[in-house]
Design a protein around this motif. Sequence first.
Motif, PDB file in Angstrom:
ATOM      1  N   ALA A  82      18.013 -42.114 -16.820  1.00 41.60           N
ATOM      2  CA  ALA A  82      18.247 -40.869 -16.537  1.00 41.60           C
ATOM      3  C   ALA A  82      19.461 -40.269 -16.161  1.00 41.60           C
ATOM      4  O   ALA A  82      20.172 -39.191 -16.365  1.00 41.60           O
ATOM      5  CB  ALA A  82      17.064 -40.320 -15.569  1.00 41.60           C
ATOM      6  N   LEU A  83      19.991 -41.116 -15.246  1.00 42.31           N
ATOM      7  CA  LEU A  83      21.263 -40.683 -14.535  1.00 42.31           C
ATOM      8  C   LEU A  83      22.507 -40.761 -15.744  1.00 42.31           C
ATOM      9  O   LEU A  83      23.422 -40.222 -15.724  1.00 42.31           O
ATOM     10  CB  LEU A  83      21.858 -41.789 -13.533  1.00 42.31           C
ATOM     11  N   GLU A  84      22.321 -41.880 -16.893  1.00 43.95           N
ATOM     12  CA  GLU A  84      23.324 -42.100 -17.664  1.00 43.95           C
ATOM     13  C   GLU A  84      23.200 -40.690 -18.765  1.00 43.95           C
ATOM     14  O   GLU A  84      24.186 -40.380 -18.985  1.00 43.95           O
ATOM     15  CB  GLU A  84      22.916 -43.229 -18.591  1.00 43.95           C
ATOM     16  N   GLY A  85      22.082 -40.117 -18.718  1.00 43.25           N
ATOM     17  CA  GLY A  85      21.576 -38.997 -19.403  1.00 43.25           C
ATOM     18  C   GLY A  85      22.385 -37.709 -18.663  1.00 43.25           C
ATOM     19  O   GLY A  85      23.066 -36.830 -19.128  1.00 43.25           O
ATOM     20  N   ALA A  86      22.567 -37.605 -17.325  1.00 41.74           N
ATOM     21  CA  ALA A  86      22.967 -36.599 -16.596  1.00 41.74           C
ATOM     22  C   ALA A  86      24.682 -36.793 -16.612  1.00 41.74           C
ATOM     23  O   ALA A  86      25.407 -35.979 -16.611  1.00 41.74           O
ATOM     24  CB  ALA A  86      22.440 -36.933 -14.997  1.00 41.74           C
ATOM     25  N   ASN A  87      25.165 -38.165 -16.543  1.00 42.82           N
ATOM     26  CA  ASN A  87      26.550 -38.335 -16.740  1.00 42.82           C
ATOM     27  C   ASN A  87      26.935 -37.856 -18.098  1.00 42.82           C
ATOM     28  O   ASN A  87      27.977 -37.161 -18.138  1.00 42.82           O
ATOM     29  CB  ASN A  87      26.664 -39.827 -16.524  1.00 42.82           C
ATOM     30  N   ALA A  88      26.280 -37.930 -19.175  1.00 50.77           N
ATOM     31  CA  ALA A  88      26.595 -37.692 -20.390  1.00 50.77           C
ATOM     32  C   ALA A  88      26.673 -36.083 -20.681  1.00 50.77           C
ATOM     33  O   ALA A  88      27.510 -35.477 -21.095  1.00 50.77           O
ATOM     34  CB  ALA A  88      25.851 -38.174 -21.483  1.00 50.77           C
ATOM     35  N   ARG A  89      25.645 -35.331 -20.242  1.00 49.96           N
ATOM     36  CA  ARG A  89      25.658 -33.906 -20.043  1.00 49.96           C
ATOM     37  C   ARG A  89      26.952 -33.140 -19.181  1.00 49.96           C
ATOM     38  O   ARG A  89      27.396 -32.345 -19.643  1.00 49.96           O
ATOM     39  CB  ARG A  89      24.412 -33.472 -19.523  1.00 49.96           C
ATOM     40  N   PHE A  90      27.013 -34.038 -17.945  1.00 52.14           N
ATOM     41  CA  PHE A  90      27.987 -33.453 -17.279  1.00 52.14           C
ATOM     42  C   PHE A  90      29.355 -33.491 -17.951  1.00 52.14           C
ATOM     43  O   PHE A  90      30.376 -32.631 -17.928  1.00 52.14           O
ATOM     44  CB  PHE A  90      28.207 -34.096 -15.965  1.00 52.14           C
ATOM     45  N   LEU A  91      29.537 -34.623 -18.560  1.00 54.41           N
ATOM     46  CA  LEU A  91      30.966 -34.926 -19.208  1.00 54.41           C
ATOM     47  C   LEU A  91      31.204 -33.933 -20.388  1.00 54.41           C
ATOM     48  O   LEU A  91      32.127 -33.321 -20.649  1.00 54.41           O
ATOM     49  CB  LEU A  91      31.072 -36.475 -19.640  1.00 54.41           C
ATOM     50  N   ALA A  92      30.051 -33.766 -21.061  1.00 52.09           N
ATOM     51  CA  ALA A  92      30.049 -32.817 -22.387  1.00 52.09           C
ATOM     52  C   ALA A  92      30.463 -31.425 -22.013  1.00 52.09           C
ATOM     53  O   ALA A  92      31.058 -30.913 -22.609  1.00 52.09           O
ATOM     54  CB  ALA A  92      28.823 -32.986 -23.085  1.00 52.09           C
ATOM     55  N   ARG A  93      29.739 -31.157 -20.809  1.00 55.69           N
ATOM     56  CA  ARG A  93      30.047 -29.625 -20.233  1.00 55.69           C
ATOM     57  C   ARG A  93      31.251 -29.512 -19.632  1.00 55.69           C
ATOM     58  O   ARG A  93      31.952 -28.478 -20.053  1.00 55.69           O
ATOM     59  CB  ARG A  93      28.973 -29.545 -19.305  1.00 55.69           C
ATOM     60  N   PHE A  94      31.848 -30.437 -19.110  1.00 49.87           N
ATOM     61  CA  PHE A  94      33.173 -30.311 -18.503  1.00 49.87           C
ATOM     62  C   PHE A  94      34.172 -30.338 -19.688  1.00 49.87           C
ATOM     63  O   PHE A  94      35.122 -29.611 -19.593  1.00 49.87           O
ATOM     64  CB  PHE A  94      33.402 -31.562 -17.579  1.00 49.87           C
TER      65      PHE A  94
END
Length: 260
Positions: free
Chosen positions: A214-226
Amino acid sequence: MPNTGDSLAKLRQVVSTLLGPEGCPWDRKQTPESLCDYVIEEAHELVEAIRAGDEHGAMEELGDVLFLLCFLGALYEEKGSFTLADSIDAIAAKMIRRHPHVFEGLNVENQEELLRNWERIKRQEKDNKEGIFASLPRGLPPLLKAYRLGSKAARHRFTWEDDAAQAAQMGREWQELQEAVASGDQERVEAEFGDYLFCVVEYGRRLGVKANSALEGANARFLARFEAMEALAAERGLNTADFRLADWDALWDEVKKREK
């Protein structure tokens, strides 16, 4: 479709040639210990491809992991320790032994009973001499280790009676964290923060969520959005070095709306 047995035999021959007298000098210098970091790295790359939905990448990375496993098997065989066939036979026997509900017709009522039966068989294999957590790798990443600790404890009925009780405990842990913050004692803050994280991981496990994934998914979403925000800023000729929080927030909201 290629025959798996033939393909595995071909790969083992490649490894044998690499380790032979006329093989690769680098490969011939390797030991099981020297390959450990490569195994971890390739396993991470395989997981990354799987989570990204990259099936071609997963195929390639699975091959890289398999190559290293064959490599390790060959090195141990050279030492006279065991063969790759020994490992394959051992895991096949272990899976048959640990799945009596599949191979022996044992009736289990639900998944909870199935997992408890799994743990019971594992302990019997060790003559019940090892502790419940003895088989847990000490080098697991913390989030994954917390999940596994909670999972194993639950299989032995050491867990909250229901989700509401566990959620209440999470609330208490949050309150203790806030009290630690107010105290100004940084060592206490770290300890209480760790307790709160552990409790959150357990809450996720009870919901069927693995915290590490779940945290890996959150990291990926944050990075993509940034990265999308940076791209928007560049398109508009904006200098992000001059941005304040409100500027970032405006772009963040825009990027999130575009995802819908």
